[in-house]
Design an enzyme around this catalytic site. Structure first.
Site, PDB file in Angstrom:
ATOM      1  N   ASP A  32       1.606  -2.720  -1.113  1.00 24.85           N
ATOM      2  CA  ASP A  32       2.969  -2.643  -0.579  1.00 24.85           C
ATOM      3  C   ASP A  32       3.279  -1.230  -0.065  1.00 24.85           C
ATOM      4  O   ASP A  32       2.729  -0.250  -0.558  1.00 24.85           O
ATOM      5  CB  ASP A  32       3.959  -3.044  -1.682  1.00 24.85           C
ATOM      6  CG  ASP A  32       5.313  -3.432  -1.126  1.00 24.85           C
ATOM      7  OD1 ASP A  32       5.434  -3.610   0.110  1.00 24.85           O
ATOM      8  OD2 ASP A  32       6.267  -3.569  -1.916  1.00 24.85           O
ATOM      9  N   HIS A  49       0.425  -1.162   8.844  1.00 18.95           N
ATOM     10  CA  HIS A  49      -0.522  -2.224   8.468  1.00 18.95           C
ATOM     11  C   HIS A  49      -1.941  -1.844   8.895  1.00 18.95           C
ATOM     12  O   HIS A  49      -2.903  -2.097   8.180  1.00 18.95           O
ATOM     13  CB  HIS A  49      -0.112  -3.560   9.095  1.00 18.95           C
ATOM     14  CG  HIS A  49       1.238  -4.037   8.632  1.00 18.95           C
ATOM     15  ND1 HIS A  49       1.596  -4.048   7.311  1.00 18.95           N
ATOM     16  CD2 HIS A  49       2.315  -4.515   9.318  1.00 18.95           C
ATOM     17  CE1 HIS A  49       2.840  -4.507   7.191  1.00 18.95           C
ATOM     18  NE2 HIS A  49       3.300  -4.793   8.395  1.00 18.95           N
ATOM     19  N   LEU A 143     -19.493  -8.150  -5.852  1.00 16.94           N
ATOM     20  CA  LEU A 143     -18.025  -8.185  -5.920  1.00 16.94           C
ATOM     21  C   LEU A 143     -17.429  -9.321  -5.074  1.00 16.94           C
ATOM     22  O   LEU A 143     -17.803  -9.498  -3.912  1.00 16.94           O
ATOM     23  CB  LEU A 143     -17.475  -6.841  -5.406  1.00 16.94           C
ATOM     24  CG  LEU A 143     -15.957  -6.740  -5.256  1.00 16.94           C
ATOM     25  CD1 LEU A 143     -15.277  -6.612  -6.617  1.00 16.94           C
ATOM     26  CD2 LEU A 143     -15.575  -5.543  -4.375  1.00 16.94           C
TER      27      LEU A 143
HETATM   28  C1  IPE Z   1       4.587  -8.451  -1.392  1.00 14.03           C
HETATM   29  O1  IPE Z   1       5.215  -7.457  -0.671  1.00 14.03           O
HETATM   30  C2  IPE Z   1       3.650  -9.224  -0.519  1.00 14.03           C
HETATM   31  C3  IPE Z   1       2.462  -8.516  -0.086  1.00 14.03           C
HETATM   32  C4  IPE Z   1       2.080  -7.313  -0.443  1.00 14.03           C
HETATM   33  C5  IPE Z   1       1.611  -9.248   0.810  1.00 14.03           C
HETATM   34  P1  IPE Z   1       6.634  -7.664   0.029  1.00 14.03           P
HETATM   35  O2  IPE Z   1       6.930  -6.405   0.704  1.00 14.03           O
HETATM   36  O3  IPE Z   1       6.615  -8.893   0.848  1.00 14.03           O
HETATM   37  O4  IPE Z   1       7.576  -7.911  -1.229  1.00 14.03           O
HETATM   38  P2  IPE Z   1       9.162  -7.733  -1.383  1.00 14.03           P
HETATM   39  O5  IPE Z   1       9.789  -8.458  -0.260  1.00 14.03           O
HETATM   40  O6  IPE Z   1       9.448  -6.277  -1.334  1.00 14.03           O
HETATM   41  O7  IPE Z   1       9.450  -8.310  -2.734  1.00 14.03           O
HETATM   42  C1  IPE Z   2       2.900  -4.510   2.572  1.00 16.63           C
HETATM   43  O1  IPE Z   2       3.687  -3.567   3.210  1.00 16.63           O
HETATM   44  C2  IPE Z   2       2.187  -5.440   3.519  1.00 16.63           C
HETATM   45  C3  IPE Z   2       2.753  -6.797   3.580  1.00 16.63           C
HETATM   46  C4  IPE Z   2       3.707  -7.273   2.836  1.00 16.63           C
HETATM   47  C5  IPE Z   2       2.200  -7.681   4.572  1.00 16.63           C
HETATM   48  P1  IPE Z   2       5.149  -3.897   3.732  1.00 16.63           P
HETATM   49  O2  IPE Z   2       5.045  -4.388   5.124  1.00 16.63           O
HETATM   50  O3  IPE Z   2       5.851  -4.804   2.787  1.00 16.63           O
HETATM   51  O4  IPE Z   2       5.795  -2.460   3.698  1.00 16.63           O
HETATM   52  P2  IPE Z   2       7.265  -2.081   3.237  1.00 16.63           P
HETATM   53  O5  IPE Z   2       7.437  -2.649   1.854  1.00 16.63           O
HETATM   54  O6  IPE Z   2       8.199  -2.670   4.224  1.00 16.63           O
HETATM   55  O7  IPE Z   2       7.266  -0.587   3.230  1.00 16.63           O
HETATM   56 MG    MG Z   3       6.983  -4.492   1.147  1.00 14.77          MG
END
Ligand code: IPE
Ligand code: IPE
Ligand code: MG
Length: 253
Positions: A32, A49, A143
């Protein structure tokens, strides 16, 4: 993009590497903070990303190096479809982009690529890249690198319950005899051990619909770092913290 996999030996010295005797078998990672990492730099979210792919590689190398058996990376949740189309489209291209660069090295490293999530809804090109990687690494024995893509745990549990209800209605199952192990075999993670360690980056302290059943006795470790800046040393720190914990499973030590 630089290919660093082949020469990629973890950079840490021996002292910073976790004890080889108590390595978590299955590590699950909620990657995240990509968007916030990009925003901080004045970049579009998709640049975050893209940068996150390099962290996937760093953590895969580190996990492989210390003998982790399975590494599940939460890459896209069933709730992530609500994001802007452009971002979703980019996220759906990432498996191809990652595997085009890394698959050969993954094969050589004896890694088994897998996917956990619902196939329906995923674009054909995304599935094709993952299917190819899975097929090309099927006979590997190292792995397990498992991408949780289009995964959501509530739906996973609900679908398992529906299947069991249908089997019961058809007279194929004695519902009173159902065990936890049989229930777990109806989940998308069937065949994988429950995660021993779960890591979430970016300072968020929640599961976001990830492995709700499977994490009943998982050890959690949170990092304030955004995913694109997460590295091998952070991964080892998480494992070392895991090794300091006492898992009691409700009993007494
Ligand atoms: C969780 O992250 C999903 C992934 C890392 C793929 P999100 O960014 O979607 O989660 P919330 O919305 O902050 O809970
Ligand atoms: C995690 O990073 C990747 C996915 C959920 C796909 P985010 O895209 O949720 O990044 P933030 O949380 O908005 O910073
Ligand atoms: Mg996120």
């Amino acid at each position: 993009m630089v290919r660093i996999w082949k020469k990629s030996k973890p950079e840490s010295d021996a002292a910073s590497i976790p004890d080889p005797h108590n390595v978590p078998k299955h590590v699950a990672v909620i990657m995240d903070g990509n968007g916030r990492w990009a925003k901080q730099r004045g970049l579009p979210r998709i640049a975050g990303h893209h940068a996150g792919m390099k962290a996937v590689k760093r953590v895969t190398i580190a996990a492989d190096h210390i003998g982790v058996k399975a590494l599940t990376m939460y890459a896209f949740s069933t709730e992530n479809w609500t994001r802007p189309q452009e971002e979703v489209d980019y996220l759906m291209k990432l498996p191809q982009e990652f595997l085009a660069i890394e698959l050969q090295e993954l094969i050589e490293k004896n890694v088994q690529v897998r996917m956990t999530g619902w196939r329906e809804g995923l674009p054909a090109h995304t599935l094709a890249a993952l299917d190819q990687a899975e097929a090309d690494t099927r006979h590997n024995t190292g792995l397990i690198l498992n991408f949780a893509l289009n995964y959501g745990s509530r739906r996973e549990i609900l679908e398992a319950v529906k299947t069991l209800a249908r089997e019961t209605a058809d007279g194929q199952r004695d519902i009173d005899a159902l065990t936890e192990e049989e229930f777990a075999r109806k989940l998308l993670t069937s065949g994988l051990p429950d995660p021993d360690l779960m890591i979430r980056t970016s300072g968020e302290l929640r599961l976001s619909n990830f492995m709700l059943w499977q994490s009943a006795y998982t050890e959690f470790w949170f990092s304030n770092r955004y995913w694109p800046e997460f590295g091998e040393a952070d991964f080892y720190e998480a494992v070392k913290e895991y090794q300091r914990r006492t898992r009691r499973y409700g009993g007494l030590k």
